[in-house]
Scaffold this active site. Structure first.
Site, PDB file in Angstrom:
ATOM      1  N   ASP A 259       3.205  -8.861   9.626  1.00  0.00           N
ATOM      2  CA  ASP A 259       3.899  -8.906   8.339  1.00  0.00           C
ATOM      3  C   ASP A 259       4.823  -7.696   8.195  1.00  0.00           C
ATOM      4  OD1 ASP A 259       4.354 -10.089   5.846  1.00  0.00           O
ATOM      5  OD2 ASP A 259       2.875  -8.820   4.874  1.00  0.00           O
TER       6      ASP A 259
ATOM      7  N   CYS B 263       0.844  -1.193   0.000  1.00  0.00           N
ATOM      8  CA  CYS B 263       0.000   0.000   0.000  1.00  0.00           C
ATOM      9  C   CYS B 263       0.879   1.241   0.000  1.00  0.00           C
ATOM     10  CB  CYS B 263      -0.890   0.010   1.226  1.00  0.00           C
ATOM     11  SG  CYS B 263      -1.980  -1.399   1.243  1.00  0.00           S
TER      12      CYS B 263
ATOM     13  N   HIS C 128      -3.358 -11.766   4.994  1.00  0.00           N
ATOM     14  CA  HIS C 128      -3.421 -10.560   5.844  1.00  0.00           C
ATOM     15  C   HIS C 128      -4.711 -10.418   6.637  1.00  0.00           C
ATOM     16  CE1 HIS C 128      -0.142  -9.118   3.099  1.00  0.00           C
ATOM     17  NE2 HIS C 128       0.325  -8.729   4.267  1.00  0.00           N
TER      18      HIS C 128
ATOM     19  N   TYR D  44      -5.705 -13.231  -4.002  1.00  0.00           N
ATOM     20  CA  TYR D  44      -5.192 -12.752  -2.711  1.00  0.00           C
ATOM     21  C   TYR D  44      -5.992 -13.375  -1.569  1.00  0.00           C
ATOM     22  CZ  TYR D  44      -3.827  -8.926   0.595  1.00  0.00           C
ATOM     23  OH  TYR D  44      -3.366  -8.175   1.643  1.00  0.00           O
TER      24      TYR D  44
END
Ligand code: ADP
Ligand code: SF4
Length: 687
Positions: free
Chosen positions: A270, A30, A172, A169
Site C-alpha cells: 500500500d 500513522c 492491511h 477497518y
C-alpha cells in the site's frame, strides 16, 4: 485561477449524511505521534485541513486494551479519558471546514498487547503477527459479542469527540475484521467461519452496529482489502483473500457502508516506495470495484498529478483522491490546484522516511516537507514563515552549496525577505540528490531539487550562482553578515565505520567515485555495506546491471538492514537476488590484497576469502566543511555548517537542517541546555 480541467476535483461529494467539500481525502495514516503527542498530532491534522483536504482522518485508533499496539504509537480510544485528545484533533480539522474521520481498529491477532499483558484474540488459534512470540486465543461467541460492544463504545466516543466519519477497518492484514474474512486466519466451524457468508458475518454486524449508532450524525466508512495478494500455496490452494472472493463480499455488503476505502495487499505494498512502484500502482487492483456499489469510493496510489486525478474520477475508478504520503509531502496540494498553482505542489518522492517515523515510534518526518511533525512543537508551517525582523535589515546571507540543505535554507530565508546569495561549485543545483536520482529506481528523488529550484526562480530575494567554488578569502571580500556552509560530506574509503575502528582498505572505491562515473578496474566487485541504508544495495544493483559480478557483504544479518524502517528491505533482497548479486550477511571484509578479499564471520571470526578485483567501501560520510574554520579564523562571526556539512545523514535531515537555519536567523537565543521545541508531558493521575 483554477484550470477548468480540474473543476471535477472540487465538486462536493456526499458521504452518507455528511458532505465532503471536494474530492481530496486524507486517508488514515500513522505518524508516530498517536496517543503520546496529542497536540502535535492535532496541529498536523489541522494543517492538512487548512491545505484543502475535505476529509482528514486519524491513524488507526485502538478501541480496547485487547488491541494494544505498543511498540508502535498509534491512536487510542479505550475509554472516556481518551476523548479530549480526539476532540482537539476534531476542532483543528473543523476550524478549516473539513470533515474529521476516525479509523477505529481492533487489531486481533496483530496486537502484541505487550503493555496490557492480555492474550491477543482472533477467529482461530494462530501466532500473533507482530511484536511477540505469543499465540492468540480463539474467540468464543461471548468474546465476539464483547468485541461488538467494545466497537460500539468506541463509536459512541468518536461521536462524542465530534468525528464526522467513523471507520470500520478491515484491511492491511492488521485488523480483526479482515482476520475473520480471511481463510488465512479463520478456521472456525461455527457461524463465523467456513463459507464466505459466515466469514463476512462479523464485518456485517459491526457495520450494522456502527450505522445504527451514527444514524445521521456521522458517515460510516469501511476500509477494506480488495486482494491480499497472497496467491496460492505449494498445493495450489488460495492462501488468502483474492479479488474474486472480495467481489463476492461486495455482492453481500456492497451497499452497507456510506463509503468504501479500497486498499490492496499489506502496508508495504500500500505504501510502496518509488524505487519499487510508480504513481498509481494499485489502480489495476482496485479497478472495477466502484461498479460493484452505488456508494462513493476512495483509493490511494501516491497521486500527485492533477491530470491523473481527473482521469481517475472521469473514468469511474474512484470518487475521492485518497492520499497519505502526497498529503504529508504537501498538505496544501488541494489548495494549490484550486489556486491554479499546480506547479508549486511539493511532490512526494516515495522514500518512506515518513513511514520510518512510525516504525521507530517517533513523530513523523518527511524528506520533502520540513515542517511535517514540527507544526506544534516548533510552530513551523508548510507554506509560511515569519518575515525577517525589522532590525534584520542589513543582513546579507551567503549559502555555500546548493544541495538539499542549501536549497531549503535559501528558499525559506528568501521567503522571510532576507537578501540571500546561494552559490554552488558545480554546474547543477541539487547536490547529492542530482547524483542519486540517476541511480536505479531513485529518479523521483530529483523532486527534492526540482521543487526548490522552481520556488527559487520565483523569488527576487535569492541570487543563485553556479560554477562558483568559493574560497574563504573570496567570501570575506564581500559584505555578507551571515554564512551557511552547506558543502556536504565525503564518503570514507578505508572501511572505518560501525564494524571497523581502524582502516582496512588502501585502494577501495567509494560511493562518491561511482556517483562521479568511475567504475572498478576488474569484473569481480565486493560492495562492503556497513552503512546499512539504501546506497550499498543500490550501487550493487547498478554494478550488476552493468555486467559486474557483484557480492554485497554486510556485518548485519540483513542486506540494507535499516530499510526495514522504510518497508523495503525484503524487496531490496529480492531485487538483488534477481539481479544476480551474491549476498553475504553477518560478514565483514577484513581487507583486500591483490585479487582476494579477506572476509570474516562476525559471530565466530572464522575467516575465508573471495576472489575480488575491487572493493567499494560503504561505511559513512564525513562532514566536508573546511570553510567554517577558515572563515572563523578570518574574523567572520556568524558562520555555521548546515546539512551534511554539519552532520551527515538522510536527505530529510539535511532539508530539516536547512529549514532550521532559516527559522533560527534572528530568533531569540535559547538558554543553555534549553530544549528547542515544545514538549507535551503526561499528567500525573490522581495527584
Ligand atoms: P546536503 O545534503 O547537506 O545539502 P550535498 O552534498 O547534497 O549536501 O550538497 C553539497 C553541495 O555543496 C554540492 O552541490 C557541492 O557541489 C557544493 N559545494 C561543495 N563545496 C563548495 C564550495 N566551496 N563552494 C560552493 N559549493 C560547494
Ligand atoms: Fe513522500 Fe518521502 Fe515525504 Fe513520505 S517522507 S511523504 S515518502 S517524500
Amino acid at each position: 485561477m483554477r484550470d477548468p480541467r480540474y473543476d471535477v476535483l472540487f465538486e462536493p461529494v456526499p458521504i452518507g449524511p455528511v458532505i465532503a467539500r471536494n474530492r481530496f481525502f486524507q486517508v488514515p495514516h500513522c505518524n508516530g505521534m498517536g496517543h503520546r503527542h496529542p497536540s502535535s498530532l492535532a496541529e498536523m491534522r489541522g494543517v492538512k485541513a487548512e491545505g484543502g483536504w475535505a476529509v482528514v482522518c486519524t491513524e488507526e485508533v485502538e478501541i480496547h486494551h485487547t488491541s494494544a499496539l505498543d511498540g508502535a504509537v498509534e491512536g487510542r480510544l479505550w475509554d472516556d479519558m481518551d476523548i479530549p485528545a480526539h476532540r482537539l484533533t476534531v476542532e483543528r480539522v473543523h476550524a478549516h471546514g473539513s470533515l474529521a474521520g476516525i479509523e477505529l481498529v481492533h487489531s486481533g491477532l496483530n496486537a502484541p498487547n505487550t503493555y496490557s499483558r492480555v492474550p491477543a484474540i482472533g477467529p482461530s488459534v494462530r501466532p500473533v503477527t507482530s511484536g511477540t512470540p505469543s499465540v492468540g486465543r480463539e474467540m468464543t461467541l461471548a468474546d465476539i459479542a464483547n468485541l461488538r460492544e467494545w466497537h460500539r463504545a468506541a463509536v459512541r466516543r468518536s461521536l462524542e469527540a465530534g468525528y464526522d466519519v467513523v471507520y470500520v477497518y478491515a484491511a492491511h492484514g492488521l485488523t480483526i475484521f479482515q482476520q475473520f474474512l480471511s481463510p488465512r486466519f479463520n478456521a472456525r466451524t461455527d457461524e463465523y467461519g467456513g463459507t464466505l457468508e459466515n466469514r463476512v458475518r462479523l464485518l456485517r454486524e459491526v457495520l450494522d452496529d456502527t450505522l445504527e449508532l451514527c444514524a445521521g450524525r456521522a458517515a460510516v466508512a469501511c476500509r477494506i482489502i480488495v486482494d491480499e495478494l497472497l496467491g496460492v500455496d505449494g498445493q495450489g490452494r488460495a492462501v488468502g483473500l483474492g479479488r474474486s472472493e472480495m467481489e463476492d463480499v461486495f455482492g453481500l455488503i456492497g451497499e452497507l457502508p456510506d463509503l468504501w476505502d479500497l486498499m490492496v495487499g499489506e502496508w508495504d505494498f500500500d505504501s510502496s516506495t518509488s524505487r519499487f512502484e510508480q504513481e498509481g500502482y494499485s489502480e489495476p487492483f482496485v479497478h472495477g470495484f466502484k461498479q460493484l456499489t452505488t456508494k462513493p469510493v476512495v483509493i490511494v496510489g501516491r497521486y500527485t498529478s492533477p491530470d491523473t486525478m481527473v482521469r481517475l474520477v472521469n473514468q469511474g475508478i474512484t470518487d475521492f483522491i485518497g492520499a497519505a504520503r502526497p498529503s504529508i509531502a504537501d498538505p496544501f496540494l488541494p489548495n494549490k490546484i484550486a489556486e491554479g498553482r499546480a506547479e508549486d505542489i511539493r511532490e512526494c518522492i516515495g522514500c518512506n522516511i515518513c513511514v520510518s517515523g512510525d516504525w521507530m515510534s517517533v513523530p513523523i518526518r518527511c524528506t520533502q516537507n520540513s515542517s511535517m511533525g514540527e507544526e506544534w512543537r516548533r510552530g513551523w508551517h508548510p507554506e509560511r514563515i515569519a518575515p525577517k525582523p525589522v532590525d534584520g535589515g542589513d543582513t546579507k546571507v551567503l549559502i555555500i552549496g546548493a544541495g538539499p540543505a542549501g536549497l531549503e535554507a535559501a528558499m525559506w530565508l528568501g521567503r522571510r525577505g532576507y537578501e540571500v546569495v546561494l552559490t554552488e561549485a558545480s554546474r547543477t543545483l541539487g547536490g547529492r540528490v542530482v547524483q542519486e536520482a540517476a541511480l536505479p529506481g531513485l529518479a523521483e528523488w530529483g523532486r527534492v531539487r526540482d521543487h526548490r529550484v522552481l520556488q527559487l526562480e520565483k523569488m527576487d530575494t535569492v541570487l543563485v550562482t553556479l560554477e562558483s567554488p568559493m574560497t574563504a578569502e573570496e567570501i570575506v571580500e564581500y559584505d555578507f553578515t551571515h554564512v551557511a556552509v552547506a558543502t556536504g560530506a565525503t564518503w570514507r574509503a578505508d572501511g572505518v565505520g560501525r564494524f571497523h575502528a581502524s582502516g582496512v582498505f588502501g585502494g577501495a572505491m567509494t560511493p562518491d567515485d561511482l556517483l562521479a562515473g568511475q567504475r572498478p578496474a576488474g569484473n569481480r566487485v565486493v560492495v562492503y555495506d556497513d552503512e546499512l541504508f539504501y546506497i550499498g544495495g543500490v550501487l550493487a544493483e547498478l554494478l550488476a546491471g552493468e555486467g559486474f559480478q557483484v557480492t554485497i557483504v554486510t556485518p548485519e544479518s540483513k542486506v540494507s538492514a535499516w530499510t526495514v524502517n522504510t518497508m523495503e528491505q525484503h524487496k531490496i533482497h529480492r531485487r538483488l537476488v534477481a539481479a544476480g548479486v551474491a549476498i553475504l550477511t553477518d560478514t565483514a571484509v577484513l581487507g583486500h590484497e591483490g585479487d582476494v578479499a579477506r572476509l570474516a564471520c562476525t559471530y565466530t571470526g572464522r575467516e575465508h576469502s573471495l576472489a575480488c578485483d575491487a572493493v567499494v567501501s560503504v561505511t559513512f560520510r564525513e562532514p566536508h566543511a573546511p570553510l567554517v574554520g577558515q572563515l572563523q579564523s578570518l574574523g567572520l562571526q556568524y558562520v555555521q555548517a548546515i546539512g551534511d556539512a554539519y552532520n551527515p545523514g538522510t536527505i530529510a535531515e539535511a532539508v530539516h537542517s536547512g529549514r532550521l537555519y532559516a527559522e533560527s536567523l534572528h530568533a531569540p537565543d535559547l538558554a543553555v541546555g534549553a530544549t528547542p521545541f515544545r514538549r507535551e508531558i503526561i499528567g500525573l493521575a490522581g495527584r
